[in-house]
Every structure is written in C-alpha cells, then in structure tokens.
Motif scaffolding. Structure first.
Motif, mmCIF file in Angstrom:
data_model
loop_
_atom_site.group_PDB
_atom_site.id
_atom_site.type_symbol
_atom_site.label_atom_id
_atom_site.label_comp_id
_atom_site.label_asym_id
_atom_site.label_seq_id
_atom_site.Cartn_x
_atom_site.Cartn_y
_atom_site.Cartn_z
ATOM 1 N N SER A 30 0.812 -1.219 0.000
ATOM 2 C CA SER A 30 0.000 0.000 0.000
ATOM 3 C C SER A 30 0.844 1.267 0.000
ATOM 4 O O SER A 30 0.498 2.262 -0.659
ATOM 5 C CB SER A 30 -0.953 0.004 1.197
ATOM 6 O OG SER A 30 -0.233 -0.031 2.414
ATOM 7 N N LYS A 31 1.966 1.267 0.728
ATOM 8 C CA LYS A 31 2.806 2.471 0.769
ATOM 9 C C LYS A 31 3.405 2.756 -0.593
ATOM 10 O O LYS A 31 3.546 3.920 -1.004
ATOM 11 C CB LYS A 31 3.915 2.300 1.815
ATOM 12 C CG LYS A 31 4.692 3.567 2.073
ATOM 13 C CD LYS A 31 5.682 3.401 3.227
ATOM 14 C CE LYS A 31 6.444 4.684 3.498
ATOM 15 N NZ LYS A 31 7.404 4.554 4.618
ATOM 16 N N VAL A 32 3.779 1.697 -1.315
ATOM 17 C CA VAL A 32 4.288 1.860 -2.675
ATOM 18 C C VAL A 32 3.223 2.497 -3.554
ATOM 19 O O VAL A 32 3.484 3.455 -4.297
ATOM 20 C CB VAL A 32 4.716 0.501 -3.260
ATOM 21 C CG1 VAL A 32 5.032 0.619 -4.755
ATOM 22 C CG2 VAL A 32 5.923 -0.044 -2.512
ATOM 23 N N PHE A 33 2.007 1.990 -3.461
ATOM 24 C CA PHE A 33 0.914 2.527 -4.267
ATOM 25 C C PHE A 33 0.593 3.972 -3.890
ATOM 26 O O PHE A 33 0.262 4.791 -4.761
ATOM 27 C CB PHE A 33 -0.331 1.657 -4.123
ATOM 28 C CG PHE A 33 -0.246 0.340 -4.857
ATOM 29 C CD1 PHE A 33 0.754 0.094 -5.783
ATOM 30 C CD2 PHE A 33 -1.177 -0.661 -4.620
ATOM 31 C CE1 PHE A 33 0.836 -1.114 -6.458
ATOM 32 C CE2 PHE A 33 -1.118 -1.872 -5.299
ATOM 33 C CZ PHE A 33 -0.112 -2.102 -6.222
ATOM 34 N N LYS A 34 0.688 4.309 -2.603
ATOM 35 C CA LYS A 34 0.421 5.698 -2.181
ATOM 36 C C LYS A 34 1.438 6.657 -2.794
ATOM 37 O O LYS A 34 1.095 7.777 -3.178
ATOM 38 C CB LYS A 34 0.439 5.790 -0.660
ATOM 39 C CG LYS A 34 -0.793 5.195 0.008
ATOM 40 C CD LYS A 34 -0.685 5.261 1.529
ATOM 41 C CE LYS A 34 -1.902 4.615 2.183
ATOM 42 N NZ LYS A 34 -1.784 4.596 3.673
ATOM 43 N N THR A 35 2.681 6.215 -2.873
ATOM 44 C CA THR A 35 3.710 7.040 -3.511
ATOM 45 C C THR A 35 3.389 7.266 -4.982
ATOM 46 O O THR A 35 3.447 8.398 -5.486
ATOM 47 C CB THR A 35 5.092 6.371 -3.382
ATOM 48 O OG1 THR A 35 5.444 6.283 -1.999
ATOM 49 C CG2 THR A 35 6.152 7.176 -4.124
ATOM 50 N N ILE A 36 3.017 6.198 -5.670
ATOM 51 C CA ILE A 36 2.689 6.324 -7.093
ATOM 52 C C ILE A 36 1.449 7.178 -7.280
ATOM 53 O O ILE A 36 1.385 8.030 -8.184
ATOM 54 C CB ILE A 36 2.504 4.941 -7.728
ATOM 55 C CG1 ILE A 36 3.803 4.135 -7.608
ATOM 56 C CG2 ILE A 36 2.093 5.056 -9.189
ATOM 57 C CD1 ILE A 36 3.669 2.684 -7.998
ATOM 58 N N GLY A 76 10.852 -9.267 -3.032
ATOM 59 C CA GLY A 76 9.662 -8.891 -3.801
ATOM 60 C C GLY A 76 9.858 -7.947 -4.959
ATOM 61 O O GLY A 76 8.872 -7.411 -5.482
ATOM 62 N N THR A 77 11.103 -7.725 -5.410
ATOM 63 C CA THR A 77 11.313 -6.783 -6.511
ATOM 64 C C THR A 77 10.504 -7.157 -7.749
ATOM 65 O O THR A 77 9.837 -6.313 -8.351
ATOM 66 C CB THR A 77 12.807 -6.709 -6.874
ATOM 67 O OG1 THR A 77 13.535 -6.206 -5.749
ATOM 68 C CG2 THR A 77 13.048 -5.807 -8.070
ATOM 69 N N VAL A 78 10.548 -8.426 -8.138
ATOM 70 C CA VAL A 78 9.834 -8.867 -9.345
ATOM 71 C C VAL A 78 8.324 -8.702 -9.172
ATOM 72 O O VAL A 78 7.626 -8.185 -10.060
ATOM 73 C CB VAL A 78 10.177 -10.328 -9.671
ATOM 74 C CG1 VAL A 78 9.284 -10.855 -10.797
ATOM 75 C CG2 VAL A 78 11.645 -10.448 -10.068
ATOM 76 N N ALA A 79 7.807 -9.103 -8.005
ATOM 77 C CA ALA A 79 6.368 -9.004 -7.766
ATOM 78 C C ALA A 79 5.904 -7.555 -7.711
ATOM 79 O O ALA A 79 4.833 -7.212 -8.229
ATOM 80 C CB ALA A 79 6.010 -9.721 -6.464
ATOM 81 N N VAL A 80 6.703 -6.688 -7.085
ATOM 82 C CA VAL A 80 6.336 -5.264 -7.015
ATOM 83 C C VAL A 80 6.307 -4.660 -8.415
ATOM 84 O O VAL A 80 5.392 -3.907 -8.771
ATOM 85 C CB VAL A 80 7.315 -4.500 -6.102
ATOM 86 C CG1 VAL A 80 7.097 -2.994 -6.222
ATOM 87 C CG2 VAL A 80 7.140 -4.926 -4.644
ATOM 88 N N GLN A 87 -1.227 -2.475 -12.237
ATOM 89 C CA GLN A 87 -2.116 -1.498 -11.610
ATOM 90 C C GLN A 87 -2.130 -0.155 -12.339
ATOM 91 O O GLN A 87 -3.169 0.489 -12.450
ATOM 92 C CB GLN A 87 -1.674 -1.269 -10.156
ATOM 93 C CG GLN A 87 -2.534 -0.296 -9.367
ATOM 94 C CD GLN A 87 -3.672 -0.995 -8.654
ATOM 95 O OE1 GLN A 87 -3.885 -2.197 -8.844
ATOM 96 N NE2 GLN A 87 -4.404 -0.262 -7.854
ATOM 97 N N TYR A 88 -0.961 0.274 -12.844
ATOM 98 C CA TYR A 88 -0.849 1.644 -13.347
ATOM 99 C C TYR A 88 -0.485 1.746 -14.831
ATOM 100 O O TYR A 88 -0.539 2.847 -15.396
ATOM 101 C CB TYR A 88 0.212 2.402 -12.533
ATOM 102 C CG TYR A 88 -0.160 2.574 -11.088
ATOM 103 C CD1 TYR A 88 -0.975 3.621 -10.678
ATOM 104 C CD2 TYR A 88 0.287 1.679 -10.120
ATOM 105 C CE1 TYR A 88 -1.321 3.788 -9.333
ATOM 106 C CE2 TYR A 88 -0.045 1.832 -8.785
ATOM 107 C CZ TYR A 88 -0.851 2.888 -8.397
ATOM 108 O OH TYR A 88 -1.202 3.032 -7.066
#
Length: 318
Positions: A30-36, A76-80, A87-88
């Motif tokens: 979620s924090k990654v998505f909030k940044t994006i 999780g680099t590949v999954a992220v 998502q984007y």
C-alpha cells in the motif's frame, strides 16, 4: 511497446522518473501505491524498483551470545514491478544485482520477468559492504555488472546456464547501468571508472542513470569525460532531495557524495526535518532546472522517504 531506453532517447520535453523500495518483509504494498498515486499526475516516464540481497544480522541467543542470522529485509522486486505495471500501466524497471544472488537465481528471475512481460532492467553490481558478506557456498554468482550484462546478453540469444540453447525470447531484455559522477568508491580514479562504464556501453547497455549528486558542475564534467571516452548512450542525472537531519551525515557516508559549500552551509543552519526538507527541495529543484537548461530533459529522482519533496519539485517544474 517502446522500451524504456527508447523513451529516454526520445524524451525531448521535461519529464521525470523515480525509484521505489520494495516493502519491508511482512508489510503490504500500500505504501508503494500511495507514492505512485501522489506522483502519477506528473506522468512519470518509468519507475525503478530496487533489489536487495540477503544480509547477515547478529542476534543474541538464550546465552547472550551473538549468532549470525541470514535473511532478506526487502524481498519482492519482481512481484512489485509486476504489480505496478498491472495497476498503473507505467513502464517499470526492476533492478538486477550481482551481489548475493547466484547465476541460477538470476536466470530464474529473468525467466519470471519474461513471463510477466517485463523486459526493461537496470543491471548493477550491488552492495558489497560487510553487512552483506554472506556468500552461498558452491553456488557461483556474477562478480561485476559486466558479468551480469553478459548473462543477460546470452539469455537474449537463447543460451541458458545449463548449456541449453532455445529460441530467443520474443522480446529481448533492454537494460541500463549506473554511472558515478564522483566515481565509484572502489575505483582508483574517475578515468578508470569511466573506462569500465564504456565497457558496459560497448557490451549493450542502452543508457546510464547516475548515482545521486548535489553539484551539477561535477555531473557536467562527468558527462564530458564520458563523451570524450566515446560513450554515446543517454546519461540520465539522478537527484535526491534531502529531507531528514540524519541524511546530512548519512548520504555522504553511504553514497560517497559531497555537498557543495553553499548547500552544506544552509543545511548546517537547520534544526528540524521540516527545515532540512525545505532546503533539500529548493536545492534539488534548482539542480533540476539548471540540468534542463543544459538539455537534460529527463531527471531521475531517488524518491525513497522523499515523496512529498519530489511532489513539490514536480509541481514547480512539470
């Protein structure tokens, strides 16, 4: 679909990219998505996702004796990368590093990325500090970024580690590498460092993203030296907005970069993170504007823990 290298080569209007950390083990994305979500309004050209190896951490046992434990804080680099792309629909560039990974693990990661339709990479040697000194016995890895480049090139030709030769992937991997305007800490000189960088460009790297720097004059000198050495691929400047008091000491210590006297003087006046963030944002915005005036339309931001600063800079520039 254009590769990131093609996007960089064809970038003739002000644009930016930024870098993200995978979440700490056990945390959500979620924090990654909030940044994006905060930065996507400025249409980033692409997003980089860092990669992390196993670390050795000493913890006391029941008798109080420190025992080494090996684990990875940020898997999780590949999954992220796949999640962001799904998502984007923004191009993603996962980092691939030598340090701490066997060549087999690298091959499996590349196969997974191919299945996911992710073919843009940043190829790096990776952290080689004492806290990352765990080596898996009997399993060879790539020692330097140039070795990783050769592995990717071979895979692009359909050559696998076990000797199997297959049809090449329908879409080959495209990749960039890192550059160091103040030289890599292990290089004996900037000229030696640039010589190694040229080897990577000649081997197939399509662009260079620099380590963070705070003095544009050092970047301009670096670019001139690269061009004089025959390096013709695009060089993308990497900027880091300073936003914490602790970074005044930590960034020069860890990343071996120097603050110009003018920046250092302003930072020494700061007594809070808020004051540091204001100075850091203004300095990075000034750097970005000057770089663009010199023809560098694409700026790469090291946005970790500095999303608000990057947002404020983007509002001023993009």
């Amino acid at each position: 679909m254009s590769t990131v290298a093609e996007l960089i080569r064809n970038s003739d209007t002000p644009s930016f990219s930024f870098e993200l950390l995978p979440p700490l083990k056990g945390n959500s994305i979620s924090k990654v998505f909030k940044t994006i979500d905060k930065l996507k309004e400025f249409s980033p050209l692409y997003i980089n996702i860092t990669s992390h190896r196993d670390e050795v951490v000493y913890k006391p046992n029941a008798e109080g004796i420190n025992i080494p434990h090996v684990y990875r804080k940020r898997p999780g680099t590949v999954a992220v990368a796949a999640s962001i792309q799904h998502q984007y629909k923004i191009p993603v560039v996962p980092h691939m590093i030598c340090s701490g990974f066997t060549r087999s693990e690298t091959e499996y990661a590349l196969i997974d990325l191919n299945f996911l339709g992710i073919h843009d990479l940043l190829l790096l040697r990776g952290d080689n500090s004492d806290r990352h000194n765990f080596v898996k016995p009997g399993e060879p890895g790539n020692k330097y970024a140039i070795d990783l480049i050769h592995q990717v090139n071979n895979l692009n030709k359909g050559q696998f580690l076990d000797g199997t030769v297959m049809e090449p992937f329908e879409t080959p991997f495209s990749y960039g590498v890192a550059g160091y305007p103040e030289k890599h800490e292990e290089a004996s000189s900037l000229d030696e460092d640039i010589s190694r960088l040229k080897q990577k460009a000649d081997a197939g790297a399509e662009y260079i993203i620099t380590q963070m720097f705070f003095d544009n004059s050092k970047f301009f000198d670096f670019v001139k030296k690269c061009r004089d050495a025959g390096i013709t691929i695009p060089i993308v400047p990497g900027l880091k907005p300073i936003n914490y008091l602790s970074q005044i000491k930590v960034l020069p210590d860890i990343f071996k970069t120097q603050f110009p006297e003018a920046l250092s003087a302003e930072l020494q006046k700061c007594t809070s993170n808020e004051e540091v963030a204001k100075v850091g944002t203004e300095w990075a915005a000034h750097q970005a504007k000057e770089l663009m005036e010199h023809g560098f339309k694409l700026i790469h931001f090291y946005s970790m823990m500095a999303t608000n600063c990057v947002y404020d800079i983007a509002r001023k520039i993009y």
